[in-house]
Structure formats: structure tokens, C-alpha cells
Write a protein that holds these residues in place. Structure first.
Motif, mmCIF file in Angstrom:
data_model
loop_
_atom_site.group_PDB
_atom_site.id
_atom_site.type_symbol
_atom_site.label_atom_id
_atom_site.label_comp_id
_atom_site.label_asym_id
_atom_site.label_seq_id
_atom_site.Cartn_x
_atom_site.Cartn_y
_atom_site.Cartn_z
ATOM 1 N N SER A 131 -39.943 10.826 -13.997
ATOM 2 C CA SER A 131 -40.509 12.008 -14.534
ATOM 3 C C SER A 131 -41.271 12.712 -13.852
ATOM 4 O O SER A 131 -41.806 12.363 -12.945
ATOM 5 C CB SER A 131 -40.955 11.466 -15.968
ATOM 6 N N GLN A 132 -41.551 13.988 -14.334
ATOM 7 C CA GLN A 132 -42.716 14.709 -13.437
ATOM 8 C C GLN A 132 -44.200 14.342 -13.827
ATOM 9 O O GLN A 132 -44.392 14.252 -15.159
ATOM 10 C CB GLN A 132 -42.353 16.372 -13.957
ATOM 11 N N GLY A 133 -44.752 14.162 -12.840
ATOM 12 C CA GLY A 133 -46.248 13.680 -12.821
ATOM 13 C C GLY A 133 -46.930 14.830 -12.808
ATOM 14 O O GLY A 133 -46.462 15.874 -12.943
ATOM 15 N N GLU A 134 -48.412 14.724 -12.530
ATOM 16 C CA GLU A 134 -49.178 15.822 -12.795
ATOM 17 C C GLU A 134 -49.092 16.675 -11.331
ATOM 18 O O GLU A 134 -48.994 17.944 -11.521
ATOM 19 C CB GLU A 134 -50.583 15.283 -12.680
ATOM 20 N N GLU A 135 -48.647 16.073 -10.207
ATOM 21 C CA GLU A 135 -48.355 16.873 -8.928
ATOM 22 C C GLU A 135 -46.972 16.696 -8.518
ATOM 23 O O GLU A 135 -46.719 17.709 -7.871
ATOM 24 C CB GLU A 135 -49.594 16.574 -7.911
ATOM 25 N N ILE A 136 -46.481 15.378 -8.429
ATOM 26 C CA ILE A 136 -45.324 14.998 -8.091
ATOM 27 C C ILE A 136 -44.640 14.273 -9.009
ATOM 28 O O ILE A 136 -45.238 13.732 -9.895
ATOM 29 C CB ILE A 136 -45.136 14.452 -6.574
ATOM 30 N N TYR A 137 -43.263 13.759 -8.769
ATOM 31 C CA TYR A 137 -42.475 13.194 -9.592
ATOM 32 C C TYR A 137 -42.913 11.545 -9.434
ATOM 33 O O TYR A 137 -43.322 11.227 -8.657
ATOM 34 C CB TYR A 137 -40.897 13.124 -9.232
ATOM 35 N N VAL A 138 -42.755 10.853 -10.684
ATOM 36 C CA VAL A 138 -43.132 9.557 -10.700
ATOM 37 C C VAL A 138 -42.188 8.755 -11.213
ATOM 38 O O VAL A 138 -41.322 9.127 -11.901
ATOM 39 C CB VAL A 138 -44.536 9.403 -11.660
ATOM 40 N N ILE A 139 -42.256 7.271 -11.066
ATOM 41 C CA ILE A 139 -41.258 6.546 -11.423
ATOM 42 C C ILE A 139 -42.054 5.444 -12.088
ATOM 43 O O ILE A 139 -43.036 4.610 -11.827
ATOM 44 C CB ILE A 139 -40.518 5.557 -10.312
ATOM 45 N N ASP A 140 -41.633 4.956 -13.400
ATOM 46 C CA ASP A 140 -42.134 4.091 -14.265
ATOM 47 C C ASP A 140 -41.398 2.611 -14.047
ATOM 48 O O ASP A 140 -40.222 2.613 -14.064
ATOM 49 C CB ASP A 140 -41.820 4.231 -15.642
ATOM 50 N N PRO A 141 -42.319 1.779 -13.481
ATOM 51 C CA PRO A 141 -41.741 0.532 -13.058
ATOM 52 C C PRO A 141 -41.467 -0.507 -13.987
ATOM 53 O O PRO A 141 -40.537 -1.191 -13.661
ATOM 54 C CB PRO A 141 -43.038 -0.060 -12.293
ATOM 55 N N LEU A 142 -41.522 -0.116 -15.285
ATOM 56 C CA LEU A 142 -41.241 -0.892 -16.374
ATOM 57 C C LEU A 142 -39.529 -0.518 -16.576
ATOM 58 O O LEU A 142 -38.713 -1.234 -17.216
ATOM 59 C CB LEU A 142 -41.924 -0.648 -17.497
ATOM 60 N N LEU A 143 -39.204 0.682 -16.181
ATOM 61 C CA LEU A 143 -37.712 1.165 -16.325
ATOM 62 C C LEU A 143 -37.046 1.193 -15.129
ATOM 63 O O LEU A 143 -35.869 1.204 -15.193
ATOM 64 C CB LEU A 143 -38.047 2.698 -16.984
ATOM 65 N N CYS A 144 -37.735 1.034 -14.156
ATOM 66 C CA CYS A 144 -36.756 1.200 -12.550
ATOM 67 C C CYS A 144 -36.241 -0.231 -12.470
ATOM 68 O O CYS A 144 -36.958 -1.165 -12.463
ATOM 69 C CB CYS A 144 -37.785 1.528 -11.490
ATOM 70 N N THR A 145 -34.855 -0.072 -12.302
ATOM 71 C CA THR A 145 -34.117 -1.424 -12.012
ATOM 72 C C THR A 145 -33.589 -1.124 -10.490
ATOM 73 O O THR A 145 -32.621 -1.873 -10.226
ATOM 74 C CB THR A 145 -32.847 -1.745 -12.853
ATOM 75 N N GLU A 146 -33.949 -0.208 -9.748
ATOM 76 C CA GLU A 146 -33.269 0.094 -8.372
ATOM 77 C C GLU A 146 -31.730 0.323 -8.655
ATOM 78 O O GLU A 146 -30.932 0.225 -7.808
ATOM 79 C CB GLU A 146 -33.554 -0.815 -7.560
ATOM 80 N N CYS A 147 -31.236 0.732 -10.083
ATOM 81 C CA CYS A 147 -30.032 1.067 -10.300
ATOM 82 C C CYS A 147 -29.208 -0.210 -10.365
ATOM 83 O O CYS A 147 -28.092 -0.220 -10.567
ATOM 84 C CB CYS A 147 -29.357 2.042 -9.543
ATOM 85 N N VAL A 148 -29.628 -1.413 -10.361
ATOM 86 C CA VAL A 148 -29.081 -2.764 -10.513
ATOM 87 C C VAL A 148 -28.418 -2.645 -11.916
ATOM 88 O O VAL A 148 -28.938 -2.206 -12.820
ATOM 89 C CB VAL A 148 -29.969 -3.845 -10.348
ATOM 90 N N GLY A 149 -27.210 -2.975 -11.961
ATOM 91 C CA GLY A 149 -26.627 -2.739 -13.335
ATOM 92 C C GLY A 149 -25.722 -1.635 -13.543
ATOM 93 O O GLY A 149 -24.876 -1.397 -14.317
ATOM 94 N N HIS A 150 -26.013 -0.475 -12.747
ATOM 95 C CA HIS A 150 -25.668 0.550 -12.835
ATOM 96 C C HIS A 150 -24.828 1.143 -11.579
ATOM 97 O O HIS A 150 -23.557 1.542 -11.666
ATOM 98 C CB HIS A 150 -26.462 1.859 -13.299
#
Length: 84
Positions: free
Chosen positions: A25-44
């Protein structure tokens, strides 16, 4: 491991729509990744889609969230169950 976006991010908007888990998602200055949702695309996918499309190579493994491939698969399975 989850991924994170470094401050070299140029806000080009290409990574966010590629994330199958909605972790980017868009953070205050740059995009950010929520580590609780990131699976490095494993499973996809075989590879991390955001890393594949990033034109400045600013998406790296986050050493604060060390996870094995098995742990990432369990996280993916949990996220799929929650969205069902």
C-alpha cells in the motif's frame, strides 16, 4: 521472510497491483509492505511478483521477519481461509 521496500522507491505504482495478498500500500512517502500479509507470493506464484516488476530493485527480504518456505505456505493458507 516478508519483503520490504527501501527508500529508493520511486512510487512508480507497478508493485501494488501485482500483490495477490494486498500486502502493498501507499505509505506516507513510499510504498510499504505489510509483513503480516506478505508471503513472497508463496501459494500464488513461483517468484515474488513485486520484485519481478520493480524497475529500481528496491524490494528486499526483510530480516526482521525470517520465515521458511513452509511458514510462508502456512501464512498463505491462513490468509486464504480468512478471505473465504
Amino acid at each position: 521472510m516478508a519483503l520490504y521496500i527501501t527508500d529508493e522507491c520511486i512510487n512508480c505504482d507497478v508493485c501494488e497491483p501485482e500483490c495477490p495478498n494486498g500486502a502493498i500500500s501507499q505509505g506516507e512517502e513510499i510504498y510499504v509492505i505489510d509483513p503480516l500479509l506478505c508471503t513472497e507470493c508463496v501459494g500464488h506464484y513461483e517468484t515474488s511478483q513485486c520484485v519481478d516488476v520493480c524497475p529500481v530493485d528496491c524490494i528486499l527480504l526483510d530480516p526482521n521477519y525470517a520465515e521458511t518456505q513452509d511458514q510462508l505456505m502456512l501464512k498463505y493458507q491462513h490468509l486464504v481461509k480468512q478471505s473465504a
